[in-house]
Design an enzyme around this catalytic site. Structure first.
Site, PDB file in Angstrom:
ATOM      1  N   ASP A   1      -1.834   5.702  18.086  1.00 15.33           N
ATOM      2  CA  ASP A   1      -1.611   4.237  18.061  1.00 15.33           C
ATOM      3  C   ASP A   1      -1.917   3.842  19.533  1.00 15.33           C
ATOM      4  O   ASP A   1      -2.186   4.487  20.379  1.00 15.33           O
ATOM      5  CB  ASP A   1      -0.161   3.958  17.689  1.00 15.33           C
ATOM      6  CG  ASP A   1      -0.068   2.504  16.908  1.00 15.33           C
ATOM      7  OD1 ASP A   1       0.108   2.474  15.704  1.00 15.33           O
ATOM      8  OD2 ASP A   1       0.067   1.741  17.783  1.00 15.33           O
TER       9      ASP A   1
ATOM     10  N   LEU B   1       0.563   2.121  -1.801  1.00 17.98           N
ATOM     11  CA  LEU B   1       1.910   2.381  -1.379  1.00 17.98           C
ATOM     12  C   LEU B   1       2.794   0.953  -1.376  1.00 17.98           C
ATOM     13  O   LEU B   1       2.173  -0.146  -0.756  1.00 17.98           O
ATOM     14  CB  LEU B   1       2.384   3.177  -0.312  1.00 17.98           C
ATOM     15  CG  LEU B   1       2.076   2.598   1.227  1.00 17.98           C
ATOM     16  CD1 LEU B   1       3.019   1.666   1.639  1.00 17.98           C
ATOM     17  CD2 LEU B   1       1.690   3.812   1.953  1.00 17.98           C
TER      18      LEU B   1
ATOM     19  N   GLU C   1       6.351  -0.760   0.092  1.00 16.85           N
ATOM     20  CA  GLU C   1       7.361  -0.294   1.091  1.00 16.85           C
ATOM     21  C   GLU C   1       8.762  -0.242   0.465  1.00 16.85           C
ATOM     22  O   GLU C   1       9.091  -1.021  -0.326  1.00 16.85           O
ATOM     23  CB  GLU C   1       7.426  -1.492   2.206  1.00 16.85           C
ATOM     24  CG  GLU C   1       6.504  -1.437   3.193  1.00 16.85           C
ATOM     25  CD  GLU C   1       6.274  -2.734   4.300  1.00 16.85           C
ATOM     26  OE1 GLU C   1       7.267  -3.007   4.707  1.00 16.85           O
ATOM     27  OE2 GLU C   1       5.271  -2.873   4.766  1.00 16.85           O
TER      28      GLU C   1
ATOM     29  N   ASN D   1      -3.275  -6.623  -6.000  1.00 15.64           N
ATOM     30  CA  ASN D   1      -2.151  -7.218  -5.339  1.00 15.64           C
ATOM     31  C   ASN D   1      -2.215  -8.736  -5.770  1.00 15.64           C
ATOM     32  O   ASN D   1      -1.400  -9.309  -5.997  1.00 15.64           O
ATOM     33  CB  ASN D   1      -2.510  -7.234  -3.791  1.00 15.64           C
ATOM     34  CG  ASN D   1      -1.822  -6.119  -3.077  1.00 15.64           C
ATOM     35  OD1 ASN D   1      -1.132  -5.212  -3.905  1.00 15.64           O
ATOM     36  ND2 ASN D   1      -1.654  -5.963  -1.842  1.00 15.64           N
TER      37      ASN D   1
ATOM     38  N   GLY E   1      12.503 -15.285  -9.158  1.00 16.41           N
ATOM     39  CA  GLY E   1      13.220 -15.121  -7.990  1.00 16.41           C
ATOM     40  C   GLY E   1      12.771 -16.353  -6.838  1.00 16.41           C
ATOM     41  O   GLY E   1      12.279 -17.217  -7.567  1.00 16.41           O
TER      42      GLY E   1
ATOM     43  N   GLY F   1       6.924 -11.935  -0.811  1.00 17.43           N
ATOM     44  CA  GLY F   1       6.635 -12.155   0.730  1.00 17.43           C
ATOM     45  C   GLY F   1       6.121 -10.717   1.237  1.00 17.43           C
ATOM     46  O   GLY F   1       5.221 -10.285   0.426  1.00 17.43           O
TER      47      GLY F   1
ATOM     48  N   CYS G   1       1.844  -7.986   2.705  1.00 14.93           N
ATOM     49  CA  CYS G   1       0.563  -7.673   1.918  1.00 14.93           C
ATOM     50  C   CYS G   1       0.255  -8.862   0.844  1.00 14.93           C
ATOM     51  O   CYS G   1      -0.810  -9.515   0.912  1.00 14.93           O
ATOM     52  CB  CYS G   1       0.803  -6.261   1.100  1.00 14.93           C
ATOM     53  SG  CYS G   1       0.575  -4.840   2.004  1.00 14.93           S
TER      54      CYS G   1
ATOM     55  N   LYS H   1      -0.904 -12.304   2.323  1.00 15.24           N
ATOM     56  CA  LYS H   1      -2.363 -12.397   3.146  1.00 15.24           C
ATOM     57  C   LYS H   1      -3.333 -11.756   2.107  1.00 15.24           C
ATOM     58  O   LYS H   1      -4.409 -12.273   2.009  1.00 15.24           O
ATOM     59  CB  LYS H   1      -2.184 -11.152   4.300  1.00 15.24           C
ATOM     60  CG  LYS H   1      -2.892 -10.142   4.144  1.00 15.24           C
ATOM     61  CD  LYS H   1      -2.677  -9.122   5.486  1.00 15.24           C
ATOM     62  CE  LYS H   1      -2.653  -7.870   5.142  1.00 15.24           C
ATOM     63  NZ  LYS H   1      -3.577  -7.009   4.376  1.00 15.24           N
TER      64      LYS H   1
ATOM     65  N   LYS I   1      12.209  -7.396   1.233  1.00 17.23           N
ATOM     66  CA  LYS I   1      12.623  -6.865  -0.139  1.00 17.23           C
ATOM     67  C   LYS I   1      13.549  -5.882   0.525  1.00 17.23           C
ATOM     68  O   LYS I   1      13.624  -5.463   1.437  1.00 17.23           O
ATOM     69  CB  LYS I   1      11.562  -6.512  -0.901  1.00 17.23           C
ATOM     70  CG  LYS I   1      11.011  -5.333  -0.268  1.00 17.23           C
ATOM     71  CD  LYS I   1       9.636  -4.662  -1.188  1.00 17.23           C
ATOM     72  CE  LYS I   1       8.733  -3.690  -0.773  1.00 17.23           C
ATOM     73  NZ  LYS I   1       7.874  -3.049  -1.616  1.00 17.23           N
TER      74      LYS I   1
END
Ligand SMILES: NC(=O)c1ccc[n+]([C@@H]2O[C@H](COP(=O)([O-])OP(=O)(O)OC[C@H]3O[C@@H](n4cnc5c(N)ncnc54)[C@H](O)[C@@H]3O)[C@@H](O)[C@H]2O)c1
Length: 427
Positions: free
Chosen positions: A35, A152, A154, A207, A252, A256, A259, A262, A319
């Site tokens: 990184d 994946l 989160e 997505n 709900g 948000g 991912c 955007k 979340k």
């Protein structure tokens, strides 16, 4: 016969990079993670995770001897020629993807000799072709490029990575695709082999479709409120249809996270920049934006003018089971409530503050957050909030009003406990 497992080099120690690294280490690979943020690497070398993700710390600890973390790109390049790009692709102010970190990976990679660059970051369709052209211009024809988008989620990332629904591999040549597919040889999941462009599109389309389901059920919820239906029953009844399915049909306050917002915007703009107006996604985005604000309208209907009213936001992360605040609906809600003159307090089991929560007092307990409050708003469906409708909470609030932004609670039980209750789409 033991099969030699290649060493892997990972660019990016974020959610995708660390989960990819830890899971491949668990499968027996040596993995070097690089990184550019010194604190991140220091934390990882000191045994600390830079964010919360269930099971990840344990997985890293268990595979510590196979994992190394570095700032030094030459350390990454010295042990392997199989590289994964897992860097962020945040939105630019125009909503397009900022690919500067991707290009920094290409620059940092330099000339690794013969090798393969695997793209796990989410990128606009066409990015792989541009990277291929750049590599060729630089005389790096021996560096293969493979698109291997990550799906994946989160909060359950380790589980998702190790037990994926499918593995998507897009390549310019079969041999490079085979090499990457081989890494997933032990996975019990279909492998979808495509062109690079199709692999890039699969990620964006998946997505965008999930976001569309969320906006769809939120609109059904909003209509249900005015026509006297109950969206929970509607979603259940719809979802049992095998052609529809029950997931991602939870009404709900909108989606948000780093991912969905955007990627939906990226796909819409990608289409627009290519001359096609993707109307449906414009509506998905608009519905989602308005959905967060409906909570403010619900509070106004119950409490009148919100100036001076004390509102407790319960849950800040976008979340449950994560501390990720990227594009969290709580940020929009807090700002809207403050703009209406409300005093905003908050509670979250993991998030203790955020630069955009200026003026919001983050309490250490739910009880401290709701004390003297005129309303408690469930923003994130943390399990801890299932017991919110207690006598203690009711007696400590000025007005025992719960606005359940996630339809987490049983309305009858909450009302029986002496609260006023307002959910989403629950007539
Ligand atoms: N977070 C998710 O749930 C998720 C799921 C699927 C796909 N994705 C996609 O994966 C990508 C990464 O997402 P994330 O959430 O892991 O991002 P993140 O912000 O958590 O991590 C990215 C990391 O990359 C590092 N980085 C930037 N440039 C670098 C370079 N040249 N060399 C090494 N490291 C560098 C950053 O410092 C950061 O630590 C994005 O494109 C995202 O859309 C994310």
């Amino acid at each position: 016969m033991t099969v030699e497992k290649p060493t892997l080099g990972i660019f990016g120690a974020g959610w995708v990079g660390l989960v990819t690294a830890a899971c491949f280490a668990e499968l027996g690979h040596e993995v070097v993670v690089r990184d550019v943020v010194a604190k991140r690497i220091d934390d990882l070398n000191g045994g600390r995770l830079p964010f919360h993700e269930p099971g990840l710390a344990e997985l890293i600890e268990r595979n510590r001897e196979r994992l190394s973390f570095t700032l030094d790109v030459s350390e990454l390049k010295s042990g392997t020629n199989l590289f994964f790009a897992c860097v962020d692709t945040p939105p630019t102010p125009s909503g397009d993807a900022d690919l500067s970190y991707i290009w920094s990976v290409i620059d940092d990679l330099g000339d690794p000799g013969e090798g393969t660059l695997v793209m796990k970051s989410t990128v606009p369709v066409g990015t792989g072709a541009k990277i291929r052209a750049t590599l060729d211009q630089r005389g790096l024809e021996r560096v293969a490029y493979v698109a291997n988008p990550e799906f994946l989620s989160e909060g359950r990332a380790v589980e998702d990575f190790l037990r994926p629904d499918r593995i998507v591999i897009g390549s310019f040549d079969d041999e490079a695709g085979d090499r990457v597919a081989g890494l997933y040889g032990g996975f019990d999941a279909p492998v979808v082999r495509t062109s690079v462009a199709s692999a890039e599109m699969i990620k964006l389309a998946a997505n965008a479709f999930l976001a569309t389901r969320i906006s769809f059920i939120n609109e059904i919820a909003n209509v249900s409120e005015v026509v006297g239906a109950n969206v929970d029953d509607v979603a259940y009844g719809m979802g049992l249809d095998k052609r529809i399915g029950t997931t991602y049909l939870n009404p709900g306050i909108g989606y948000g996270g780093s991912c969905f917002p955007k990627d939906v915007s990226l796909l819409k703009l990608l289409a627009g920049n290519s001359g096609y107006h993707f109307q449906l996604l414009s509506a998905v985005i608009e519905v989602n934006d308005l959905q967060k604000r409906r909570v403010v309208t619900k509070l106004q209907q119950r409490l009148g003018n919100l100036r001076g009213k004390k509102i407790a936001l319960l849950g800040l992360a976008f979340k449950p089971n994560t501390d990720d605040m990227r594009e969290a609906p709580s940020l929009v809600l807090a700002a809207r409530l403050q703009a209406e003159g409300a005093e905003v307090r908050a509670w979250d089991p993991l998030v203790t503050g955020h630069p955009a929560l200026d003026g919001v007092a983050v309490a250490g307990s739910v009880l401290d957050a709701v004390r003297d409050a005129d309303a408690a708003v469930i923003v994130t469906e943390w399990a801890e909030l299932r017991d919110l409708a207690s006598e203690e909470v009711r007696d400590s609030m000025r007005t025992p009003l719960i606005v359940d932004g996630r339809n987490l609670l049983d309305p009858d039980a909450v009302r029986a406990a002496g609260f006023e209750y307002e959910g989403i789409g629950r007539a």
